[in-house]
Design a protein around this motif. Sequence first.
Motif, mmCIF file in Angstrom:
data_model
loop_
_atom_site.group_PDB
_atom_site.id
_atom_site.type_symbol
_atom_site.label_atom_id
_atom_site.label_comp_id
_atom_site.label_asym_id
_atom_site.label_seq_id
_atom_site.Cartn_x
_atom_site.Cartn_y
_atom_site.Cartn_z
ATOM 1 N N PRO A 132 0.828 -1.210 0.000
ATOM 2 C CA PRO A 132 0.000 0.000 0.000
ATOM 3 C C PRO A 132 0.863 1.262 0.000
ATOM 4 C CG PRO A 132 0.100 -0.871 2.218
ATOM 5 C CD PRO A 132 0.874 -1.834 1.330
ATOM 6 N N TYR A 133 0.390 2.276 -0.693
ATOM 7 C CA TYR A 133 1.100 3.542 -0.791
ATOM 8 C C TYR A 133 0.467 4.582 0.135
ATOM 9 C CZ TYR A 133 2.940 1.468 -5.068
ATOM 10 O OH TYR A 133 3.549 0.639 -5.964
ATOM 11 N N ALA A 134 1.287 5.510 0.614
ATOM 12 C CA ALA A 134 0.787 6.606 1.437
ATOM 13 C C ALA A 134 0.007 7.580 0.563
ATOM 14 C CB ALA A 134 1.962 7.330 2.098
ATOM 15 N N GLU A 135 -0.970 8.266 1.166
ATOM 16 C CA GLU A 135 -1.733 9.284 0.440
ATOM 17 C C GLU A 135 -0.972 10.602 0.442
ATOM 18 O OE1 GLU A 135 -5.532 9.775 2.290
ATOM 19 O OE2 GLU A 135 -6.433 8.170 1.120
ATOM 20 N N CYS A 136 -1.127 11.358 -0.629
ATOM 21 C CA CYS A 136 -0.574 12.712 -0.708
ATOM 22 C C CYS A 136 -1.312 13.574 0.318
ATOM 23 C CB CYS A 136 -0.778 13.271 -2.117
ATOM 24 S SG CYS A 136 -0.259 14.986 -2.299
ATOM 25 N N VAL A 137 -0.581 14.371 1.084
ATOM 26 C CA VAL A 137 -1.210 15.209 2.103
ATOM 27 C C VAL A 137 -1.962 16.385 1.500
ATOM 28 C CG1 VAL A 137 0.439 14.551 3.894
ATOM 29 C CG2 VAL A 137 0.899 16.555 2.481
ATOM 30 N N VAL A 138 -1.787 16.648 0.208
ATOM 31 C CA VAL A 138 -2.466 17.769 -0.442
ATOM 32 C C VAL A 138 -3.702 17.295 -1.196
ATOM 33 C CG1 VAL A 138 -2.224 19.627 -2.139
ATOM 34 C CG2 VAL A 138 -0.311 19.053 -0.637
ATOM 35 N N CYS A 139 -3.541 16.336 -2.119
ATOM 36 C CA CYS A 139 -4.647 15.941 -3.001
ATOM 37 C C CYS A 139 -5.217 14.558 -2.700
ATOM 38 C CB CYS A 139 -4.202 16.022 -4.454
ATOM 39 S SG CYS A 139 -2.979 14.761 -4.902
ATOM 40 N N ARG A 140 -4.630 13.823 -1.756
ATOM 41 C CA ARG A 140 -5.079 12.497 -1.328
ATOM 42 C C ARG A 140 -4.867 11.398 -2.371
ATOM 43 N NH1 ARG A 140 -5.733 12.662 3.950
ATOM 44 N NH2 ARG A 140 -7.503 11.301 4.034
ATOM 45 N N TYR B 20 5.291 4.998 6.187
ATOM 46 C CA TYR B 20 6.157 6.156 6.435
ATOM 47 C C TYR B 20 5.426 7.192 7.273
ATOM 48 C CZ TYR B 20 9.055 10.256 5.754
ATOM 49 O OH TYR B 20 9.827 11.366 5.961
ATOM 50 N N LYS B 21 6.041 7.618 8.354
ATOM 51 C CA LYS B 21 5.466 8.643 9.223
ATOM 52 C C LYS B 21 6.058 9.994 8.843
ATOM 53 C CE LYS B 21 3.372 5.538 11.668
ATOM 54 N NZ LYS B 21 2.190 5.019 11.082
ATOM 55 N N GLY B 22 5.252 10.860 8.296
ATOM 56 C CA GLY B 22 5.728 12.175 7.883
ATOM 57 C C GLY B 22 4.934 12.675 6.697
ATOM 58 N N ILE B 23 5.342 13.808 6.166
ATOM 59 C CA ILE B 23 4.645 14.425 5.046
ATOM 60 C C ILE B 23 5.016 13.701 3.759
ATOM 61 C CG2 ILE B 23 4.432 16.539 3.683
ATOM 62 C CD1 ILE B 23 4.962 18.082 6.292
ATOM 63 N N THR B 24 3.993 13.262 3.027
ATOM 64 C CA THR B 24 4.221 12.616 1.740
ATOM 65 C C THR B 24 3.437 13.369 0.662
ATOM 66 O OG1 THR B 24 2.399 11.078 2.182
ATOM 67 C CG2 THR B 24 4.624 10.309 2.686
ATOM 68 N N LEU B 25 4.071 13.566 -0.474
ATOM 69 C CA LEU B 25 3.450 14.259 -1.599
ATOM 70 C C LEU B 25 3.509 13.367 -2.829
ATOM 71 C CD1 LEU B 25 5.099 17.780 -1.197
ATOM 72 C CD2 LEU B 25 2.777 17.143 -0.554
ATOM 73 N N CYS B 26 2.461 13.429 -3.664
ATOM 74 C CA CYS B 26 2.492 12.718 -4.936
ATOM 75 C C CYS B 26 3.459 13.465 -5.861
ATOM 76 C CB CYS B 26 1.089 12.637 -5.546
ATOM 77 S SG CYS B 26 0.445 14.217 -6.142
ATOM 78 N N PRO B 27 3.878 12.858 -6.961
ATOM 79 C CA PRO B 27 4.831 13.522 -7.859
ATOM 80 C C PRO B 27 4.356 14.899 -8.348
ATOM 81 C CG PRO B 27 4.725 11.202 -8.392
ATOM 82 C CD PRO B 27 3.640 11.463 -7.372
ATOM 83 N N VAL B 28 3.055 15.051 -8.642
ATOM 84 C CA VAL B 28 2.537 16.329 -9.142
ATOM 85 C C VAL B 28 2.629 17.403 -8.055
ATOM 86 C CG1 VAL B 28 0.486 17.537 -9.978
ATOM 87 C CG2 VAL B 28 1.023 15.260 -10.837
ATOM 88 N N CYS B 29 2.135 17.101 -6.853
ATOM 89 C CA CYS B 29 2.170 18.084 -5.766
ATOM 90 C C CYS B 29 3.612 18.371 -5.324
ATOM 91 C CB CYS B 29 1.331 17.607 -4.582
ATOM 92 S SG CYS B 29 -0.451 17.608 -4.926
ATOM 93 N N GLU B 30 4.472 17.351 -5.373
ATOM 94 C CA GLU B 30 5.880 17.544 -5.031
ATOM 95 C C GLU B 30 6.527 18.530 -6.007
ATOM 96 O OE1 GLU B 30 9.888 14.842 -4.448
ATOM 97 O OE2 GLU B 30 7.931 13.879 -4.356
ATOM 98 N N TRP B 31 6.232 18.380 -7.303
ATOM 99 C CA TRP B 31 6.775 19.293 -8.309
ATOM 100 C C TRP B 31 6.251 20.708 -8.099
ATOM 101 C CZ3 TRP B 31 4.654 22.259 -12.220
ATOM 102 C CH2 TRP B 31 5.554 22.776 -13.145
ATOM 103 N N GLN B 32 4.933 20.836 -7.821
ATOM 104 C CA GLN B 32 4.342 22.155 -7.600
ATOM 105 C C GLN B 32 4.936 22.820 -6.356
ATOM 106 O OE1 GLN B 32 0.178 21.157 -7.587
ATOM 107 N NE2 GLN B 32 -0.004 21.430 -9.792
ATOM 108 N N GLU B 33 5.155 22.037 -5.304
ATOM 109 C CA GLU B 33 5.765 22.587 -4.091
ATOM 110 C C GLU B 33 7.198 23.038 -4.358
ATOM 111 O OE1 GLU B 33 6.005 23.802 -0.135
ATOM 112 O OE2 GLU B 33 4.266 23.296 -1.355
#
Length: 59
Positions: free
Chosen positions: A21-29, A38-51
């Motif tokens: 199972p993969y973690a959900e993006c904290v921005v877009c889910r 993983y305990k911490g902030i995770t972002l999908c590739p799109v949100c990571e690029w935008q950030e």
Amino acid sequence: MSDDDYCLIDATRPPVADGPPYAECVVCREPTEHPESYKGITLCPVCEWQEAQRTACSG
């Protein structure tokens, strides 16, 4: 201070998962490439690029 010291953002990234199972993006889910355990902030590739665009050093 040298010219290379102007951008001191911590670029630590979560580990990449081998499979679901993969973690959900904290921005877009949307699923990320990081493990659900993983305990911490995770972002999908799109949100990571935008950030990265928002926080990029302008020089």
